[in-house]
Design a protein around this motif. Structure first.
Motif: not given
Length: 340
Positions: A170-178, A181-184
């Protein structure tokens, strides 16, 4: 304008506690010489501007610190002692207000039930809120969202096995999943810019009211104490489970208020991502955690209750001031271009 996050300037004190902390940080953190003068902690309002700002400043030393403040203050024993006393006073007040917390299963069921009617900021803004109110909402929320997921990340080494794996996914998604530019936090900064706001980290701390500070302080308090890791998971679950419907309302509200694509992307992302995260946090994090540490069930429940109370205070402040035709910011509307 979106700027690179750097150490913000120290906020203006709001009373004797925050003044003592701020004054201390202008000196050297030499532990052999530092002796903080006694301050009347238990005479302060636990929900008030002074105590909440003093705690916020102490916690911010663990994030990006402040411009001109020696990083050595982060672990100064005297400052940690003072922070500990303020934390205990605040935590005691939270526990007293929460009272006898309902069983965890019951609380989770409530979170999963979206009320037919609501009166929070997302409802208010959707029903007829104005653009200046949306801007104020973003200013208050920027205290957390410009460092979104950082407080919760402290829980990662305090979990294990399946719970840790699901939590980190879940945290990985919050930081943009790599994808940076997609980091929340980046998406929130872009949304602020779309609304004509300054997205500099810490820019609106002085304008933010005590309830906005409290929401972030509660996360930091839970995150910095291993003994409160269950409460942090409860806070984490509250956000992930309840975020999607509110985000959908804010997308519609901001569309009505003229937001461009960048002004909608953050909440659109949360509509989709948190719908998935809701399942993962319940079954992937809480389930495995309690399977190995069943004694933490009460702490998880307390985290849900405490974060719900804090969010409720912020919600009541925002909608109450707006309904009365007043600004929700300290000192009233900011007199600068694009913020009227």
């Amino acid at each position: 304008m979106i700027t690179t996050p750097v150490a913000p300037r120290s906020p203006t004190p709001r009373g004797p506690l925050s003044d003592a902390v701020s004054a201390t940080l202008t000196s050297s953190p030499d532990t052999t010489a530092t002796r903080l003068e006694p301050v009347p902690i238990r005479q302060a309002d636990p929900w008030g501007e002074d105590l909440q700002l003093a705690l916020y400043v102490c916690y911010e030393l663990h994030y990006r610190g402040f411009a001109g403040v020696d990083p050595g203050w982060e672990w100064n024993p005297e400052l940690l002692r003072l922070r500990g006393e303020m934390e205990q006073y605040f935590l005691d007040a939270v526990r007293e207000q929460a009272g006898e917390v309902s069983p965890l299963d019951e609380l989770l069921a409530r979170l999963l039930t979206e009320p037919r009617t609501g009166d929070g900021p997302s409802h208010y803004l959707l029903a007829g809120g104005e653009r200046w109110q949306a801007r104020e909402y973003l200013m208050h929320r920027s205290l957390y969202h410009l460092k979104e997921a950082d407080p919760q990340l402290w829980a990662a080494p305090r979990l294990g096995g399946a719970a840790q794996t699901a939590f980190l996914s879940i945290e990985y998604d919050e930081y943009g999943a790599g994808h940076p530019e997609r980091a929340h936090s980046r998406l929130f900064a872009e949304m602020m810019a779309d609304f004509g706001l300054d997205s500099t980290y810490g820019r609106y701390v002085d304008a933010a009211a005590a309830p906005a500070l409290e929401v972030v302080n509660l996360m930091s308090l839970f995150g910095l104490h291993r003994a409160l890791r269950g409460a942090l998971i409860g806070q984490f679950a509250t956000v992930e489970i309840t975020s999607s419907p509110g985000s959908a309302r804010l997308v519609r509200a901001f569309e009505r208020l003229g937001a461009g694509p960048a002004g909608l992307r953050f909440y659109r992302e949360h509509v989709e991502a948190d719908a998935v995260h809701e399942q993962l946090v319940r079954h992937g994090v809480i389930g495995p955690l309690l399977a190995t540490e069943p004694a933490l069930a009460g702490d998880v429940a307390f985290g849900i209750a405490a974060s719900s109370l804090a969010e409720g205070r912020l919600s009541a402040h925002l909608t109450g001031e707006w309904a009365a035709g007043r600004s929700s910011l300290r000192g009233g509307p900011l007199a600068e271009p694009g913020l009227g």
